[in-house]
Scaffold this active site. Sequence first.
Site, mmCIF file in Angstrom:
data_model
loop_
_atom_site.group_PDB
_atom_site.id
_atom_site.type_symbol
_atom_site.label_atom_id
_atom_site.label_comp_id
_atom_site.label_asym_id
_atom_site.label_seq_id
_atom_site.Cartn_x
_atom_site.Cartn_y
_atom_site.Cartn_z
ATOM 1 N N LYS A 231 -18.988 -27.222 -38.138
ATOM 2 C CA LYS A 231 -17.758 -26.816 -37.466
ATOM 3 C C LYS A 231 -16.607 -27.764 -37.782
ATOM 4 C CE LYS A 231 -17.695 -24.529 -33.750
ATOM 5 N NZ LYS A 231 -17.647 -23.189 -34.374
ATOM 6 N N SER B 212 -13.189 -9.669 -31.155
ATOM 7 C CA SER B 212 -12.309 -8.530 -31.417
ATOM 8 C C SER B 212 -11.427 -8.180 -30.218
ATOM 9 C CB SER B 212 -13.136 -7.311 -31.817
ATOM 10 O OG SER B 212 -14.004 -6.926 -30.758
ATOM 11 N N GLY C 248 -13.789 -18.249 -35.438
ATOM 12 C CA GLY C 248 -13.344 -19.178 -34.403
ATOM 13 C C GLY C 248 -12.822 -20.476 -34.989
ATOM 14 N N ASP C 249 -13.474 -20.975 -36.027
ATOM 15 C CA ASP C 249 -13.016 -22.205 -36.676
ATOM 16 C C ASP C 249 -11.658 -21.993 -37.345
ATOM 17 O OD1 ASP C 249 -15.348 -23.530 -35.927
ATOM 18 O OD2 ASP C 249 -16.380 -23.016 -37.788
#
Length: 315
Positions: A53, A237, A266-267
């Site tokens: 991440k 979404s 997300g990253d």
Amino acid sequence: MSAEPANPADVERRGRVVVVGSLNMDLVARAPRLPKPGETLAGHAFAQVPGGKGGNQAVAAARLGANVAMLGFVGDDPNGATLRRGLEAESIDCAALGTSTSAPTGVALIIVDDASQNAIVIIAGSNADVTPATIERHEALLAAADVIVCQLETPPESVRAALAAGRRLGKTTILNPAPAATTLPGDWFALVDYLIPNELEAATLSGIDIATPDDARRAAAALHQKGARNVIVTLGSKGVFALLEDGEGEHLSAPSVRAIDTTAAGDTFIGGFAAELARGSAVAAAITFGQRAAAVAVTREGAQPSIPHRSEIAT
């Protein structure tokens, strides 16, 4: 994918982001289904892809407009050399990227079936070498940052040390609490300017199950009450729910796209959001920019290969 040359007219407006976090080599096997215990199953594809991440968010912030430095560890092995070269190719400052003398580079062993379900085992390896002493040794790097970004794939005491240093130095701090197996220690929240969990992480941290944006509102409010100044819950979404310190909260829909692979979405959002904050953009504009970047990423396969450059984001 190599770094895109910066627009000379844009360089002066770049801010500086320091990412404190993990770097892994993802070993991805694809098979018709996930194997049962004790079963050997024939797969049909394999890929070795830079990940972690911390690494993903550093690449995202760099491609999306920030000057970026990475603070972490790789091993003294081919995987570590590959990860380091990949960051350097994105013009990411790796002066604070150490090489472990005792542990191999972190890896993630990932099996993905034909229904896109997966099973993942992460081995921290050299990521465990990030200690509070590491943070203290690189305080000058943190002092030069506009935004400091952390996750939870390095030792928790080191994450806290980075957040505490950011608070002491007057920097904007972002915590992506992933993976979130339990709640955070109570004294962490006051160290965080922007807490950015996804819906599962927000549910774990708040104790509130999230199925709708209204559930996300309640979870964000609970985390805000614990001391986080701003809470942004990413909902895939369904967009994001943002509870900022100066407002009552707002649900922001995601751009409508045909998603192919949500890996690193997300990253990408966090990297884009951090890059915009570092440039001095308003929070609402930074959220919108992060959403647009993530919307591009989900239309492509892979983690770091899917992350777009700034010039690809609609304005």
